[in-house]
Design a protein around this motif. Structure first.
Motif, mmCIF file in Angstrom:
data_model
loop_
_atom_site.group_PDB
_atom_site.id
_atom_site.type_symbol
_atom_site.label_atom_id
_atom_site.label_comp_id
_atom_site.label_asym_id
_atom_site.label_seq_id
_atom_site.Cartn_x
_atom_site.Cartn_y
_atom_site.Cartn_z
ATOM 1 N N ALA A 339 0.735 -1.159 0.418
ATOM 2 C CA ALA A 339 0.718 -0.108 -0.403
ATOM 3 C C ALA A 339 0.883 0.627 0.223
ATOM 4 N N PHE A 340 2.221 1.140 0.690
ATOM 5 C CA PHE A 340 2.876 1.954 0.362
ATOM 6 C C PHE A 340 3.526 2.720 -0.707
ATOM 7 N N ARG A 341 3.220 1.589 -1.051
ATOM 8 C CA ARG A 341 4.180 1.537 -2.957
ATOM 9 C C ARG A 341 3.265 2.087 -3.172
ATOM 10 N N LEU A 342 2.308 1.975 -2.968
ATOM 11 C CA LEU A 342 1.342 2.955 -4.150
ATOM 12 C C LEU A 342 1.251 4.531 -3.720
ATOM 13 N N HIS A 343 1.235 4.329 -2.700
ATOM 14 C CA HIS A 343 1.043 5.757 -1.581
ATOM 15 C C HIS A 343 1.981 6.522 -2.712
ATOM 16 N N GLU A 344 3.137 6.089 -2.469
ATOM 17 C CA GLU A 344 4.430 6.457 -2.904
ATOM 18 C C GLU A 344 3.960 7.429 -4.767
ATOM 19 N N ALA A 345 3.634 6.222 -4.871
ATOM 20 C CA ALA A 345 3.422 6.732 -6.255
ATOM 21 C C ALA A 345 2.200 7.573 -6.840
ATOM 22 N N VAL A 346 1.269 7.464 -6.395
ATOM 23 C CA VAL A 346 1.025 8.708 -6.060
ATOM 24 C C VAL A 346 1.017 10.449 -5.366
ATOM 25 N N ILE A 347 1.579 10.319 -4.029
ATOM 26 C CA ILE A 347 1.730 11.685 -3.769
ATOM 27 C C ILE A 347 3.291 12.607 -4.240
ATOM 28 N N ASN A 348 3.905 11.453 -5.146
ATOM 29 C CA ASN A 348 4.887 12.142 -5.447
ATOM 30 C C ASN A 348 4.824 12.481 -7.811
ATOM 31 N N TYR A 349 3.178 12.072 -7.638
ATOM 32 C CA TYR A 349 2.525 12.812 -9.097
ATOM 33 C C TYR A 349 2.320 14.439 -9.055
ATOM 34 N N ASN A 350 2.691 14.787 -8.622
ATOM 35 C CA ASN A 350 2.527 16.147 -8.146
ATOM 36 C C ASN A 350 2.224 17.224 -9.298
ATOM 37 N N ASP A 351 2.446 18.962 -8.616
ATOM 38 C CA ASP A 351 2.199 19.525 -10.144
ATOM 39 C C ASP A 351 3.978 19.401 -11.267
ATOM 40 N N ARG A 352 4.813 19.739 -10.438
ATOM 41 C CA ARG A 352 5.973 19.625 -11.032
ATOM 42 C C ARG A 352 6.107 17.928 -12.191
ATOM 43 N N ALA A 353 5.330 17.154 -11.807
ATOM 44 C CA ALA A 353 5.639 15.637 -12.332
ATOM 45 C C ALA A 353 4.370 16.019 -13.399
ATOM 46 N N VAL A 354 3.333 16.557 -13.529
ATOM 47 C CA VAL A 354 2.006 16.607 -14.011
ATOM 48 C C VAL A 354 2.519 17.222 -15.416
ATOM 49 N N GLU A 355 3.614 18.519 -14.783
ATOM 50 C CA GLU A 355 4.110 19.388 -16.110
ATOM 51 C C GLU A 355 4.723 18.865 -17.053
ATOM 52 N N GLU A 356 6.183 17.903 -16.188
ATOM 53 C CA GLU A 356 7.266 17.545 -16.651
ATOM 54 C C GLU A 356 6.572 16.452 -18.257
ATOM 55 N N SER A 357 5.000 15.611 -17.549
ATOM 56 C CA SER A 357 4.736 15.015 -18.172
ATOM 57 C C SER A 357 4.159 15.644 -19.995
ATOM 58 N N VAL A 358 3.562 16.336 -19.425
ATOM 59 C CA VAL A 358 2.789 17.504 -20.829
ATOM 60 C C VAL A 358 4.127 17.676 -21.196
ATOM 61 N N GLU A 359 5.033 18.262 -21.083
ATOM 62 C CA GLU A 359 5.820 19.018 -22.050
ATOM 63 C C GLU A 359 7.208 17.760 -22.352
ATOM 64 N N SER A 360 7.309 16.728 -22.136
ATOM 65 C CA SER A 360 7.512 15.185 -23.103
ATOM 66 C C SER A 360 6.898 15.042 -23.678
ATOM 67 N N TRP A 361 5.575 15.363 -23.295
ATOM 68 C CA TRP A 361 4.474 14.525 -24.591
ATOM 69 C C TRP A 361 4.753 15.605 -26.183
ATOM 70 N N ILE A 362 4.091 17.064 -25.402
ATOM 71 C CA ILE A 362 4.102 17.863 -26.276
ATOM 72 C C ILE A 362 5.586 18.329 -27.805
ATOM 73 N N LYS A 363 6.397 17.553 -27.237
ATOM 74 C CA LYS A 363 8.042 18.381 -27.768
ATOM 75 C C LYS A 363 7.273 16.628 -28.469
#
Length: 454
Positions: A339-363
């Motif tokens: 459960a903590f593995r899943l919790h870490e995956a969720v909390i680490n996917y923050n605003d910066r991680a979302v934007e980096e993912s979007v930026e990578s896809w746009i490129k």
């Protein structure tokens, strides 16, 4: 049961009650969250209702009921007007450009089907496995999101059973995620109950303004010249579906156990239940201990962005996260560890991680090809027990059950639902390609012990 088939009686297309405003006629452009989903199948979810009891049935007319559904659907489309449109591809050669968007003006409407079947509610709910006939309670089987160029973006099928009514929706996954679909269904039910369907307001109007990354072009040009370069249709695999019920007491105990094992209070109820499923399904597969297993979670980015989007944002702003482990790690360590593995995956996917993912896809834009994503040891978790499915009553009282169609499913697909009694309870639908795995899960000690708690 297998000999009983659904018979379609009628179908039509429902448009918005009022003409679109000039602003509403503007192209509805897709975001980097949505464009990768062109190969994803339509989402299919619905609700099973009991017909009014005999003491009231003399006042119930299916013809009048269908008319009320159609009228209220038309009024609801005044608010959710993109659902009545179609997709458009605009291509230019000089300079090269390939743009896919939704055109609200090209508005043939939402498809509305009335069907019947010689089946009872108990025929649907009593068998251990979900009956195959449920798959026929939905339209647009085998459609993928790109088909929204020619097919409706939303199709509603109302299937009359001997003693019940099933209202099922098949919706284009480019246009809406589960949050948006149940938002629409809730608004439709609200308007249906209001009986005032000429100028209806709703308690939660959808937010239709599109989100785009600051500084990026809202009109995204894909690196293609023809859809054959990215379309990837998969044959639906053979599988069966089975429901399991977690009482509120069971969910609470799992959450407490997971947090206690990790000496934390951060693990959520949902993470604890999914961790149990991840461990149990992995255990029954009996794969080598050094194989990697992952748990894929479909999550909304609405609250992860900064500033956050409204919960009423209409679209498909989702991402897929993974909790990873070897088979040996997952089965040797406890529930809290998983459960903590899943919790870490969720909390680490923050605003910066979302934007980096979007930026990578746009490129480097790409369309997901499901045939390139397969592996033999994962579970994929979709939908949510937090969706207010049972708040959608359509004049028939609380639904007796929620069910889904057969699209976007296969071995290891898990669909989450709220329990009908509420209070934090959950229903979980698990898909099995192997009947042996299904029997083994029902004998898995950790899994069955959790289900026994009432």
């Amino acid at each position: 049961m297998s000999s009983k088939s659904v018979k379609r009686i009628s179908e039509c297309f429902i448009k918005s009650l009022h003409d679109l405003s000039p602003e509403a006629k503007q192209p509805f452009h897709f975001t980097p969250f949505e464009l990768p989903c062109l190969n994803i199948s339509y989402s299919q979810k619905g609700l099973l209702f009991a017909k009014p009891p005999p003491s009231e049935s003399q006042d119930f007319s299916i013809t009048a009921y269908l008319d009320d559904l159609r009228r209220s659907l038309s009024a609801t489309l005044d608010h959710f007007y993109p659902l009545a449109g179609r997709l458009v591809t605009k291509k230019e050669e000089n300079p090269a450009s390939y743009v896919i968007y939704l055109d609200p003006e090209n508005s043939p409407g939402v498809k509305f089907i009335y069907a019947t079947v010689d089946t009872t509610i108990s025929d649907i709910l009593q068998p251990a496995d979900v009956p195959v006939v449920v798959r026929s309670f939905f339209d647009l089987n085998n459609a993928i999101s790109h088909d929204g160029h020619t097919l409706p973006l939303l199709s509603i099928q109302v299937t009359e059973l001997v003693d019940g009514i099933f209202i099922g929706g098949s919706i284009n996954h480019m246009v809406a995620d589960g949050t948006s679909f149940w938002h629409f269904m809730g608004a439709w039910s609200e308007i249906f109950k209001s009986k005032e369907q000429s100028h209806c307001s709703i308690s939660r109007p959808p937010v239709l303004k599109r989100w785009f990354l600051d500084g990026s072009d809202p009109i995204i040009k894909l690196p293609y010249t023809h859809h054959d370069q990215f379309i990837d249709r998969l044959e639906v695999p053979t599988f069966t579906e089975r429901f399991f019920h977690f009482s509120s007491a069971s969910v609470s105990k799992l959450k407490a156990k997971a947090n206690s094992e990790c000496n934390t209070t951060k693990i959520s109820s949902l993470q604890a239940v999914i961790a149990l499923l991840w461990r149990s399904v992995t255990r029954i597969r009996r794969l080598p201990e050094d194989d990697e297993t992952n748990c894929r979670l479909m999550i909304s980015n609405r609250r992860r962005l900064n500033p956050p989007l409204s919960d009423d944002y209409f679209g498909n702003p989702i991402s897929v996260l993974k909790g990873k482990a070897t088979v040996g790690e997952l089965t040797a360590n406890g529930l809290g560890w998983a459960a903590f593995r899943l919790h870490e995956a969720v909390i680490n996917y923050n605003d910066r991680a979302v934007e980096e993912s979007v930026e990578s896809w746009i490129k480097r834009p790409f369309i997901i090809k499901l045939s390139e994503m397969s592996d033999r040891n994962f579970i994929h978790v979709g939908s949510s027990p937090r969706f207010d499915m049972y708040g959608c009553e359509f004049g028939l009282g609380k639904a007796v059950a929620a069910r889904s169609g057969w699209m976007n499913k296969g071995d290891g697909k898990i669909t989450m639902y709220p329990g009908r009694e509420g209070a934090g309870s959950m229903d979980v639908e698990v898909c099995f390609a192997s009947s042996q795995h299904k029997m083994d899960l029902e004998c898995d000690e950790e899994f069955i012990d959790a289900l026994r708690i009432e």
